[in-house]
Each structure stands twice: as structure tokens, then as C-alpha cells.
Design an enzyme around this catalytic site. Structure first.
Site, mmCIF file in Angstrom:
data_model
loop_
_atom_site.group_PDB
_atom_site.id
_atom_site.type_symbol
_atom_site.label_atom_id
_atom_site.label_comp_id
_atom_site.label_asym_id
_atom_site.label_seq_id
_atom_site.Cartn_x
_atom_site.Cartn_y
_atom_site.Cartn_z
ATOM 1 N N THR A 1 0.897 -1.182 0.027
ATOM 2 C CA THR A 1 -0.100 0.118 0.067
ATOM 3 C C THR A 1 0.944 1.221 -0.127
ATOM 4 O OG1 THR A 1 -2.058 -1.071 1.007
ATOM 5 C CG2 THR A 1 -1.449 1.295 1.457
ATOM 6 N N VAL B 1 -13.699 -2.965 1.928
ATOM 7 C CA VAL B 1 -13.350 -1.579 2.198
ATOM 8 C C VAL B 1 -12.645 -1.449 3.281
ATOM 9 C CG1 VAL B 1 -13.526 0.985 1.930
ATOM 10 C CG2 VAL B 1 -15.032 -0.723 0.580
ATOM 11 N N GLY B 2 -10.986 -1.241 3.067
ATOM 12 C CA GLY B 2 -10.339 -0.863 4.432
ATOM 13 C C GLY B 2 -10.099 0.554 4.821
ATOM 14 N N THR C 1 -0.798 2.315 6.667
ATOM 15 C CA THR C 1 -0.941 1.053 6.129
ATOM 16 C C THR C 1 -0.847 0.041 7.079
ATOM 17 O OG1 THR C 1 0.428 -0.351 4.649
ATOM 18 C CG2 THR C 1 1.600 1.311 5.987
ATOM 19 N N GLY C 2 -1.689 -0.925 6.766
ATOM 20 C CA GLY C 2 -1.688 -2.211 7.907
ATOM 21 C C GLY C 2 -3.186 -2.732 7.951
HETATM 22 N N1 ASP Z 1 -4.703 -0.753 5.095
HETATM 23 C C1 ASP Z 1 -4.867 -1.306 3.792
HETATM 24 C C2 ASP Z 1 -6.273 -2.011 3.997
HETATM 25 O O1 ASP Z 1 -6.701 -2.376 4.721
HETATM 26 C C3 ASP Z 1 -4.052 -2.423 3.341
HETATM 27 C C4 ASP Z 1 -2.424 -2.140 3.607
HETATM 28 O O2 ASP Z 1 -2.154 -0.929 4.167
HETATM 29 O O3 ASP Z 1 -1.733 -3.016 3.222
HETATM 30 O O4 ASP Z 1 -6.968 -2.145 2.855
#
Ligand code: ASP
Length: 309
Positions: free
Chosen positions: A179, A208-209, A230-231
């Protein structure tokens, strides 16, 4: 996880009068990357940093800078955004992106399948509509906005298809690197943040994140801070993580690195969730922090460009 799990770098304001930080996702052990692959990530981050820094050095806006940097990463198939995004359980790419400026404007798109650069579509939502969040913008709408469109297959890469097969066969733990996000302070004192993602590998279609959720994965407020996360998105949404950093700075008057450390501890680590964030304060101080073993990032420490891969 305990507070010791926090990895954090802070750089005080430099005399450049502007600041820029990027991330390329948080995730597991980077020792797994071959030197060659690691080098490619470093190149991608450097290219993106340069695109954003060129805008800021020329006196451009924080918004233009974060968009320029994120677009580069969206075009780079290594990162989980734009081409090369992580795939849903159905093997499709559903892209989310968000931009926010420190004067309180914001735009986001989710489940986008046609915009070559999702961050540009998010910016259009902010600049050309009364909405903040738009689901699955149609190709006609994107063309109306004069944005480059692509067929949904454009986003699929053999590497991501293999990753999905491995995750579904349980021979690979879903890795979350990739991401992308950028935060910037420009020479006029304006802050902006942008984040773009394909979400989590093997996610259900329609999931949806945090990325396109203002205050969760992306947030900016002039005079305070700009944040991109991110995460594990669900934890970032429930902890309203990006806004929590800003609230700690505004209401508790915590310095940026303390606010970030407290938020990561209280809203992520305490709940067993993994991830990280980048932030730039109104004074140009920057912080990169994660409780995951690694996070890809790029920033300038006053002397040189630093990349973590
Ligand atoms: N935060 C993003 C999500 O949950 C994924 C990521 O950051 O790797 O969609």
C-alpha cells in the site's frame, strides 16, 4: 505485542522549508526479499520521492506533491496500488484511494476498477463533486473528468495472481507490503496526505479498508499534522488512527513522535493489530512508525534521501 514492538524514526524540521515522506506499505520480515527485489523497491521509492520533491522544491503545493509521488507508486507494479495491486478472493482488483488537504477538503474512491491512477480519481471527487467518498466510479464518469482509463485487466500482474494462489492454498501468509502513501508540508505551510491501495490480499469483493476513510487511513489538518497509514485496515478504522494522532497533538499538545507512539500503542498494538504510518507536522518534523517487522518508506534526513525496504 508490547510498546517495544514500535519502530520509529523522527527527523526534526530541516532548513528546506518543506517536507515530504512516503510509505510503500507495512508488513513482515524484509529479509525474505532478495537483494534484487529490494533494490527495485528502493528505486521505486526514490523515483516517487523525487517526483514529489521536485514539486515542493519548485514552490508547488503539498497536494500536487503527494499526488505526484503516489501516482509514481501506482504505476509501479511492485506496489499494492494501481497496477500490481493485491487481488480480491475473486482475483479482481478493487482500488481505494484518498486525498486530503490541511484546509479540510477531502476526496476518496473505493472499489475503483477503471482509473489508471486511483489517486487522481480521489482528487477529482474532492475538487469536482460535493461528495467525499464515491464507490466504483464508472468509466464514463472518469472520462468526464478527463482521467486515463484502463480495462480492469491492466491492474492484474502474474506476481499478484501467484500471490493470491499461494495465499488461497495457504502456502503463503498474506504479506501486506505495498500500500502506498505520501504526506507533505509545502513552503506556504500547507499540509496534504494521500493514500492508495488494492486492499488486503484475498479480501472479499466489496471489502473496504481504512485507506479511503478520512480520519482512519488518511488525514490532514493545517497547523497540526498530515498522516497516511498502512496495515490491517479494520483496526485503523476502529481506532480512527490518522485522526487520533492529530487529536493527541491538538488536544493534549503531544509532540508528533509522542502522539504517533501513543496512537500505535493504544489503537494497534494493544489490539494485536499490525501496521504503521507516516506523518509530517506543521513545523516540518516527520515521523515514520510501525509495529510490523518492516515498513517501506522514503524521506530526507537533512543530509540525504533515506529509504527503508
Ligand atoms: N490498510 C490497507 C487495507 O486495509 C492495506 C494495507 O495497508 O496493506 O486495505
Amino acid at each position: 505485542m508490547h510498546r517495544d514492538d514500535l519502530h520509529s524514526h523522527t527527523v526534526p524540521p530541516t532548513d528546506r522549508g518543506w517536507a515530504l515522506v512516503l510509505h510503500g506499505g507495512a508488513g513482515g520480515r524484509v529479509e525474505e526479499l532478495t537483494l534484487e527485489v529490494r533494490g527495485s523497491y528502493t528505486e521505486g521509492l526514490t523515483r516517487a520521492y523525487t517526483a514529489g520533491a521536485d514539486v515542493l522544491a519548485a514552490g508547488g503545493s503539498a497536494l500536487d506533491a503527494v499526488c505526484a509521488a503516489v501516482e509514481q507508486l501506482e504505476d509501479d507494479p511492485l506496489f499494492n496500488a494501481g497496477r500490481g495491486a493485491a487481488l480480491t478472493a475473486a482475483g479482481t482488483a478493487e482500488l481505494d484511494a484518498c486525498v486530503m488537504t490541511g484546509d479540510g477538503r477531502a476526496g476518496a474512491i473505493t472499489a475503483c476498477r477503471h482509473a489508471r491512477n486511483p489517486v487522481r480519481a480521489a482528487r477529482r471527487v474532492m475538487e469536482d463533486t460535493p461528495a467525499v467518498l464515491l464507490v466504483a466510479p464508472t468509466e464514463a464518469r472518469l472520462l468526464d473528468w478527463e482521467l486515463a482509463t484502463v480495462p480492469p485487466e491492466y491492474f492484474l500482474t502474474p506476481a499478484r495472481q501467484q500471490q493470491l494462489r499461494n495465499v488461497q492454498a495457504r502456502t503463503l501468509e498474506a504479506s501486506r507490503h505495498g500500500t502506498v502513501g505520501a504526506v507533505a508540508l509545502d513552503s506556504s505551510g500547507r499540509l496534504a496526505a494521500a493514500t492508495s491501495t488494492g486492499g488486503m490480499v484475498n479480501q472479499n469483493e466489496g471489502r473496504v479498508g481504512d485507506t479511503p476513510i478520512v480520519g482512519a487511513g488518511t488525514y490532514a489538518r493545517n497547523g497540526v499534522v498530515a498522516v497516511s497509514c498502512t496495515g490491517e485496515g479494520e483496526a485503523f478504522i476502529k481506532g480512527v488512527v490518522a485522526h487520533d494522532v492529530a487529536a493527541r497533538m491538538r488536544y493534549l499538545e503531544q509532540p508528533l513522535p509522542d502522539a504517533v507512539a501513543s496512537t500505535v500503542e493504544q489503537e494497534l498494538t494493544r489490539h494485536g493489530a499490525m501496521g504503521g504510518l507516516i506523518a509530517v507536522g506543521a513545523d516540518g518534523c516527520i515521523t515514520v512508525a510501525h509495529n510490523s517487522p518492516a515498513m517501506f518508506s522514503a524521506y530526507h534526513d537533512g543530509d540525504r534521501l533515506v529509504t527503508h525496504t
